[in-house]
Design a protein around this motif. Sequence first.
Motif, short mmCIF file in Angstrom:
data_model
loop_
_atom_site.label_atom_id
_atom_site.label_comp_id
_atom_site.label_asym_id
_atom_site.label_seq_id
_atom_site.Cartn_x
_atom_site.Cartn_y
_atom_site.Cartn_z
N ALA A 127 2.36 -18.43 -5.44
CA ALA A 127 3.37 -17.64 -4.75
C ALA A 127 2.71 -16.40 -4.16
CB ALA A 127 4.46 -17.24 -5.73
N GLN A 128 3.28 -15.97 -3.05
CA GLN A 128 2.75 -14.81 -2.36
C GLN A 128 3.61 -13.58 -2.66
OE1 GLN A 128 0.73 -17.66 -1.66
NE2 GLN A 128 2.68 -18.06 -0.63
N SER A 129 2.96 -12.44 -2.82
CA SER A 129 3.69 -11.19 -2.99
C SER A 129 2.78 -10.03 -2.63
CB SER A 129 4.22 -11.03 -4.42
OG SER A 129 3.15 -10.86 -5.32
N VAL A 130 3.41 -8.92 -2.36
CA VAL A 130 2.69 -7.71 -1.97
C VAL A 130 3.27 -6.53 -2.73
CG1 VAL A 130 2.39 -6.08 -0.09
CG2 VAL A 130 2.06 -8.51 0.34
N THR A 131 2.40 -5.67 -3.21
CA THR A 131 2.82 -4.43 -3.84
C THR A 131 2.23 -3.25 -3.09
OG1 THR A 131 2.91 -5.49 -6.02
CG2 THR A 131 2.86 -3.08 -5.97
N GLN A 132 3.08 -2.42 -2.57
CA GLN A 132 2.62 -1.18 -1.97
C GLN A 132 2.75 -0.11 -3.03
OE1 GLN A 132 4.66 -2.29 2.19
NE2 GLN A 132 3.48 -0.38 2.28
N LEU A 133 1.64 0.51 -3.34
CA LEU A 133 1.55 1.33 -4.54
C LEU A 133 2.22 2.69 -4.42
CD1 LEU A 133 -2.11 0.37 -5.40
CD2 LEU A 133 -0.02 -0.49 -6.44
N ASP A 134 2.50 3.12 -3.21
CA ASP A 134 3.14 4.41 -2.99
C ASP A 134 4.33 4.23 -2.07
OD1 ASP A 134 -0.16 5.04 -2.68
OD2 ASP A 134 0.94 6.09 -4.26
N SER A 135 5.48 4.72 -2.46
CA SER A 135 6.63 4.63 -1.58
C SER A 135 6.62 5.76 -0.54
CB SER A 135 7.93 4.68 -2.38
OG SER A 135 8.00 5.86 -3.15
N HIS A 136 5.99 6.88 -0.88
CA HIS A 136 5.87 8.01 0.04
C HIS A 136 4.46 8.58 -0.04
CE1 HIS A 136 10.27 7.87 -0.51
NE2 HIS A 136 10.32 8.34 0.71
N VAL A 137 3.92 8.91 1.14
CA VAL A 137 2.63 9.59 1.21
C VAL A 137 2.79 10.74 2.21
CG1 VAL A 137 0.24 9.43 1.99
CG2 VAL A 137 1.23 7.59 0.61
N SER A 138 2.32 11.92 1.82
CA SER A 138 2.36 13.08 2.71
C SER A 138 0.96 13.60 2.92
CB SER A 138 3.23 14.19 2.10
OG SER A 138 4.58 13.79 2.02
N VAL A 139 0.61 13.86 4.17
CA VAL A 139 -0.71 14.41 4.50
C VAL A 139 -0.53 15.49 5.54
CG1 VAL A 139 -1.87 12.22 3.99
CG2 VAL A 139 -1.16 12.74 6.33
N SER A 140 -1.54 16.31 5.68
CA SER A 140 -1.56 17.31 6.76
C SER A 140 -2.24 16.71 7.98
CB SER A 140 -2.30 18.57 6.31
OG SER A 140 -1.64 19.18 5.23
N GLU A 141 -1.82 17.15 9.13
CA GLU A 141 -2.44 16.68 10.36
C GLU A 141 -3.94 16.95 10.32
OE1 GLU A 141 -0.94 18.55 13.90
OE2 GLU A 141 -1.29 16.76 15.11
N GLY A 142 -4.73 15.93 10.73
CA GLY A 142 -6.17 16.09 10.74
C GLY A 142 -6.87 15.65 9.46
N THR A 143 -6.10 15.36 8.42
CA THR A 143 -6.70 14.89 7.15
C THR A 143 -6.60 13.37 7.07
OG1 THR A 143 -4.63 15.08 5.90
CG2 THR A 143 -6.05 17.04 6.02
N PRO A 144 -7.41 12.76 6.17
CA PRO A 144 -7.41 11.30 6.09
C PRO A 144 -6.12 10.73 5.52
CG PRO A 144 -9.43 12.23 5.17
CD PRO A 144 -8.49 13.36 5.38
N VAL A 145 -5.85 9.50 5.94
CA VAL A 145 -4.69 8.75 5.45
C VAL A 145 -5.17 7.56 4.64
CG1 VAL A 145 -2.68 7.37 6.12
CG2 VAL A 145 -3.30 9.41 7.45
N LEU A 197 -3.14 4.38 2.63
CA LEU A 197 -1.94 3.69 2.17
C LEU A 197 -2.41 2.46 1.41
CD1 LEU A 197 0.31 3.90 5.37
CD2 LEU A 197 -0.01 5.59 3.56
N ARG A 198 -1.96 2.34 0.16
CA ARG A 198 -2.52 1.32 -0.72
C ARG A 198 -1.65 0.08 -0.81
NH1 ARG A 198 -3.47 4.09 -6.24
NH2 ARG A 198 -1.42 4.96 -5.80
N CYS A 199 -2.32 -1.07 -0.86
CA CYS A 199 -1.62 -2.36 -0.91
C CYS A 199 -2.42 -3.33 -1.77
CB CYS A 199 -1.45 -2.92 0.49
SG CYS A 199 -0.79 -4.60 0.55
N ASN A 200 -1.75 -3.95 -2.71
CA ASN A 200 -2.32 -5.06 -3.47
C ASN A 200 -1.51 -6.32 -3.19
OD1 ASN A 200 -3.03 -2.68 -5.92
ND2 ASN A 200 -4.60 -3.99 -4.99
N TYR A 201 -2.17 -7.44 -3.17
CA TYR A 201 -1.48 -8.68 -2.85
C TYR A 201 -1.73 -9.72 -3.92
CZ TYR A 201 -5.99 -10.68 -1.70
OH TYR A 201 -7.28 -11.13 -1.79
N SER A 202 -0.87 -10.72 -3.92
CA SER A 202 -1.04 -11.89 -4.76
C SER A 202 -0.80 -13.12 -3.89
CB SER A 202 -0.03 -11.87 -5.91
OG SER A 202 -0.07 -13.08 -6.63
#
Lengths: 116, 113
Positions: free
Chosen positions: A1-19, A21-26
């Motif tokens: 079976a396929q599934s995806v988990t996004q580890l963060d529901s919200h991410v906040s960054v300042s302009e110009g800083t790195p982004v 976004l985390r994802c694990n899959y099955s």
Amino acid sequence: AQSVTQLDSHVSVSEGTPVLLRCNYSSSYSPSLFWYVQHPNKGLQLLLKYTSAATLVKGINGFEAEFKKSETSFHLTKPSAHMSDAAEYFCVVSDTRGSTLGRLYFGRGTQLTVWP
Amino acid sequence: DAGITQSPRHKVTETGTPVTLRCHQTENHRYMYWYRQDPGHGLRLIHYSYGVKDTDKGEVSDGYSVSRSKTEDFLLTLESATSSQTSVYFCAIREGEGHNEQFFGPGTRLTVL
């Protein structure tokens, strides 16, 4: 079976800083993986896709993602955030073997906020 | 632009009334999909089609039916709308075998009072 988990529901960054976004899959098979972006009150736009070629995938607007089979991860990154990156991001997996129906399985989304 | 339109774009209806949403594509792709989007759930597949008159259920198909009498049109019908079907509905197309990515329409916002 396929599934995806996004580890963060919200991410906040300042302009110009790195982004990051985390994802694990099955997946029972060799997966195809995607990131889609949705700006407020808009449809979904394909950001990038992995389909068993190069493990580092480059997408639009400076985003990239790395497929790591050993970690079952497909994290999305961008070196420098821009205000226009503020949106919701979805990690998606599709079964590429044994099925021609191409069903997609979505994560629950990560809301990215970019502060000036 | 993948040539996908959805109509209507917004609709408000009352519980118990039938509702039909239309997805239209201009590029003759074989595969079409209907999803609903709800906060905290991502997109969930309702029904999909792999050709004219060939359709099947997705993970949240209860209360919905679909029809595809022409390649370019895929209709989603709520036979008797309920408040739990208040959602944003997206149609998507896939180019065919060898292409797993899907391209999405602009969405229909449905409110059931």
